[in-house]
Design a protein around this motif. Structure first.
Motif, PDB file in Angstrom:
ATOM      1  N   VAL A   1     -39.112 -33.024  -8.945  1.00  0.00           N
ATOM      2  CA  VAL A   1     -38.004 -32.201  -9.457  1.00  0.00           C
ATOM      3  C   VAL A   1     -37.585 -32.712 -10.838  1.00  0.00           C
ATOM      4  O   VAL A   1     -37.421 -31.931 -11.782  1.00  0.00           O
ATOM      5  CB  VAL A   1     -36.794 -32.201  -8.493  1.00  0.00           C
ATOM      6  CG1 VAL A   1     -35.569 -31.565  -9.137  1.00  0.00           C
ATOM      7  CG2 VAL A   1     -37.129 -31.489  -7.184  1.00  0.00           C
TER       8      VAL A   1
ATOM      9  N   ASN B   1     -40.256 -31.961 -13.407  1.00  0.00           N
ATOM     10  CA  ASN B   1     -40.279 -30.519 -13.675  1.00  0.00           C
ATOM     11  C   ASN B   1     -39.156 -30.099 -14.617  1.00  0.00           C
ATOM     12  O   ASN B   1     -39.313 -29.145 -15.379  1.00  0.00           O
ATOM     13  CB  ASN B   1     -40.194 -29.756 -12.355  1.00  0.00           C
ATOM     14  CG  ASN B   1     -40.375 -28.277 -12.528  1.00  0.00           C
ATOM     15  OD1 ASN B   1     -41.280 -27.831 -13.231  1.00  0.00           O
ATOM     16  ND2 ASN B   1     -39.515 -27.504 -11.909  1.00  0.00           N
ATOM     17  N   THR B   2     -38.032 -30.806 -14.576  1.00  0.00           N
ATOM     18  CA  THR B   2     -36.906 -30.409 -15.414  1.00  0.00           C
ATOM     19  C   THR B   2     -36.977 -30.992 -16.822  1.00  0.00           C
ATOM     20  O   THR B   2     -36.290 -30.541 -17.715  1.00  0.00           O
ATOM     21  CB  THR B   2     -35.559 -30.811 -14.785  1.00  0.00           C
ATOM     22  OG1 THR B   2     -35.538 -32.230 -14.595  1.00  0.00           O
ATOM     23  CG2 THR B   2     -35.343 -30.105 -13.474  1.00  0.00           C
TER      24      THR B   2
END
Length: 122
Positions: free
Chosen positions: A117, A120-121
């Motif tokens: 996560v 991905n950001t």
């Protein structure tokens, strides 16, 4: 279709965490020590946290969501469910020791999901 599977998985794990939490608070309260009950509750909490996260992922899908989905799903199964098995078998005085090493593998998968996560950001 994939989005619906992710959302359904999150909803299913969320539903189970409510059932397991109620089971722990009522039926198991007489059977488990306070320490065992706290361990059981940790499994329930982590399961619910990640069920909610799966719902958020499902509603905000992109191409990287599937790897995160698998890390969280397998992490819930290996982490939370091994805790449930360890606590319940310990309460029955027949501790399933083979589950002990499975719990940290599940935790590692949950951490990996969160790392994905983060990556991905960025």
């Amino acid at each position: 279709m994939t989005q619906n599977i992710i959302i359904a998985t999150g909803a299913f794990f969320g539903m189970l965490s409510i059932i397991f939490g109620a089971f722990g608070a009522h039926a198991l309260k007489k059977m488990l020590s306070n320490e065992q009950l706290k361990k059981f509750e940790i499994g329930v909490k982590y399961q619910m946290y990640h069920a909610i996260t799966l719902l958020v992922l499902g509603f905000n899908m992109d191409f990287t969501t599937l790897s995160i989905y698998w890390c969280f799903t397998m992490g819930i199964i290996l982490f939370s469910f091994s805790i449930y098995g360890l606590v319940l078998s310990d309460a029955k005085r027949k501790k399933l020791r083979f589950l002990g090493p499975i719990t940290p593998i599940g935790g590692l998968l949950l951490v990996t999901g969160w790392l994905l996560v983060l990556i991905n950001t960025l």
